[in-house]
Design a protein around this motif. Sequence first.
Motif, PDB file in Angstrom:
ATOM      1  N   ASP A   1       0.787  -1.184  -0.039  1.00 16.72           N
ATOM      2  CA  ASP A   1      -0.085   0.075  -0.010  1.00 16.72           C
ATOM      3  C   ASP A   1       1.022   1.442   0.046  1.00 16.72           C
ATOM      4  O   ASP A   1       0.512   2.264  -0.623  1.00 16.72           O
ATOM      5  CB  ASP A   1      -0.976  -0.030   1.168  1.00 16.72           C
ATOM      6  N   GLU A   2       2.037   1.053   0.783  1.00 15.74           N
ATOM      7  CA  GLU A   2       2.788   2.224   0.709  1.00 15.74           C
ATOM      8  C   GLU A   2       3.975   2.472  -0.183  1.00 15.74           C
ATOM      9  O   GLU A   2       4.602   3.646  -0.044  1.00 15.74           O
ATOM     10  CB  GLU A   2       3.302   2.450   2.275  1.00 15.74           C
ATOM     11  N   HIS A   3       3.921   1.545  -0.989  1.00 17.97           N
ATOM     12  CA  HIS A   3       5.027   1.566  -2.063  1.00 17.97           C
ATOM     13  C   HIS A   3       5.040   2.547  -3.105  1.00 17.97           C
ATOM     14  O   HIS A   3       4.021   2.610  -3.686  1.00 17.97           O
ATOM     15  CB  HIS A   3       5.697   0.138  -2.536  1.00 17.97           C
ATOM     16  N   TYR A   4       5.789   3.218  -3.575  1.00 21.08           N
ATOM     17  CA  TYR A   4       6.069   4.082  -4.585  1.00 21.08           C
ATOM     18  C   TYR A   4       7.443   4.208  -5.030  1.00 21.08           C
ATOM     19  O   TYR A   4       8.691   4.126  -4.280  1.00 21.08           O
ATOM     20  CB  TYR A   4       5.576   5.252  -4.190  1.00 21.08           C
ATOM     21  N   LEU A   5       7.918   4.692  -6.473  1.00 18.60           N
ATOM     22  CA  LEU A   5       9.087   4.794  -6.895  1.00 18.60           C
ATOM     23  C   LEU A   5       9.687   6.070  -6.397  1.00 18.60           C
ATOM     24  O   LEU A   5       9.154   7.032  -6.019  1.00 18.60           O
ATOM     25  CB  LEU A   5       8.887   4.749  -8.367  1.00 18.60           C
ATOM     26  N   CYS A   6      11.173   5.941  -6.062  1.00 17.06           N
ATOM     27  CA  CYS A   6      11.757   7.164  -5.252  1.00 17.06           C
ATOM     28  C   CYS A   6      11.537   7.153  -4.065  1.00 17.06           C
ATOM     29  O   CYS A   6      11.936   8.277  -3.360  1.00 17.06           O
ATOM     30  CB  CYS A   6      11.568   8.375  -6.135  1.00 17.06           C
ATOM     31  N   LYS A   7      11.195   6.259  -3.164  1.00 22.41           N
ATOM     32  CA  LYS A   7      11.114   6.237  -1.932  1.00 22.41           C
ATOM     33  C   LYS A   7      12.237   6.542  -1.056  1.00 22.41           C
ATOM     34  O   LYS A   7      12.242   7.004   0.086  1.00 22.41           O
ATOM     35  CB  LYS A   7      10.257   5.016  -1.098  1.00 22.41           C
ATOM     36  N   CYS A   8      13.287   5.881  -1.513  1.00 25.29           N
ATOM     37  CA  CYS A   8      14.657   5.883  -0.917  1.00 25.29           C
ATOM     38  C   CYS A   8      15.765   6.034  -1.877  1.00 25.29           C
ATOM     39  O   CYS A   8      16.064   5.047  -2.493  1.00 25.29           O
ATOM     40  CB  CYS A   8      14.848   4.975   0.135  1.00 25.29           C
ATOM     41  N   LEU A   9      16.374   7.270  -2.208  1.00 20.98           N
ATOM     42  CA  LEU A   9      17.002   7.284  -3.575  1.00 20.98           C
ATOM     43  C   LEU A   9      18.395   8.045  -3.146  1.00 20.98           C
ATOM     44  O   LEU A   9      18.473   8.784  -2.024  1.00 20.98           O
ATOM     45  CB  LEU A   9      16.534   7.988  -4.417  1.00 20.98           C
ATOM     46  N   TRP A  10      19.346   7.972  -3.894  1.00 17.85           N
ATOM     47  CA  TRP A  10      20.615   8.849  -3.786  1.00 17.85           C
ATOM     48  C   TRP A  10      21.067   9.465  -5.035  1.00 17.85           C
ATOM     49  O   TRP A  10      20.625   8.628  -5.935  1.00 17.85           O
ATOM     50  CB  TRP A  10      21.706   8.212  -2.838  1.00 17.85           C
ATOM     51  N   ARG A  11      21.524  10.596  -5.035  1.00 22.49           N
ATOM     52  CA  ARG A  11      22.085  11.143  -6.394  1.00 22.49           C
ATOM     53  C   ARG A  11      23.340  11.929  -5.977  1.00 22.49           C
ATOM     54  O   ARG A  11      23.814  12.342  -4.885  1.00 22.49           O
ATOM     55  CB  ARG A  11      21.117  12.266  -6.782  1.00 22.49           C
ATOM     56  N   GLN A  12      24.271  11.988  -6.971  1.00 18.80           N
ATOM     57  CA  GLN A  12      25.406  12.399  -6.849  1.00 18.80           C
ATOM     58  C   GLN A  12      25.592  13.886  -7.638  1.00 18.80           C
ATOM     59  O   GLN A  12      25.184  14.189  -8.584  1.00 18.80           O
ATOM     60  CB  GLN A  12      26.435  11.762  -7.811  1.00 18.80           C
ATOM     61  N   GLY A  13      26.045  14.594  -6.901  1.00 19.31           N
ATOM     62  CA  GLY A  13      26.198  16.385  -7.262  1.00 19.31           C
ATOM     63  C   GLY A  13      27.672  16.474  -7.109  1.00 19.31           C
ATOM     64  O   GLY A  13      28.633  15.586  -7.014  1.00 19.31           O
TER      65      GLY A  13
END
Length: 222
Positions: free
Chosen positions: A132-144
């Motif tokens: 029910d609570e899942h969605y894309l981008c729930k825990c992500l990282w990105r490089q700056g």
Amino acid sequence: MHTTATPTGPVLSAWRDYDEAACTLPGMSLGLLDPDGPPEEQAGRLWDLGVRRVRFAQEIDLTAVDEPGAAANAVQRLCLIRDLTARAVLVQWQLRLPAEPDDGWRDLSHLQPPRTLTGPADPAAALARWRDEHYLCKCLWRQGPGFVQIRDRRWGDLRRFTADEPDYREAIGRLAYGAPLSAVPESIAADFLAERLIARTGPLLWWLPYRVNRWIQEAMAI
């Protein structure tokens, strides 16, 4: 990519479409695959092959990972699920967790929900909540430029972490597909464990957030 697989490999069935009914049409099945090559390339190779839906043949059992080989197999599969989730591939898999902690499933709740879940005191309720609570981008990282940012919503609220120290960026690279504790400074591993950004699977630690490949909305909103 080849179709001859060993029993310990991440064997999976693959299809060219997300929809289960569409996957029954001629030409949609890609058969039984055993991803080969470096783990960090496997999800990309599957995507380029046309894979949009996969089903893992074997349950991932995190109650039996004391041996290095078993731990490495489990981590390889979980990292592949993580990287396929980042590409919005529909992943069907089965998961067995240790009974403690009872909320251990939340560490993995940014991944595609499994078909079956064993381990929590009320596995049906835990799995229903995960779905029910899942969605894309729930825990992500990105490089700056000169920093790494992690954005984590697994607990309901937004938890944001920014690291500009080179040692932290290097540690993420070393832990991306599993490594022993000795591979990174103990203080950094302790920080990541405290925030539940890495998981301990037998003798290995591995990085939980995925580096997103497909945004569900404008990147600035994420």
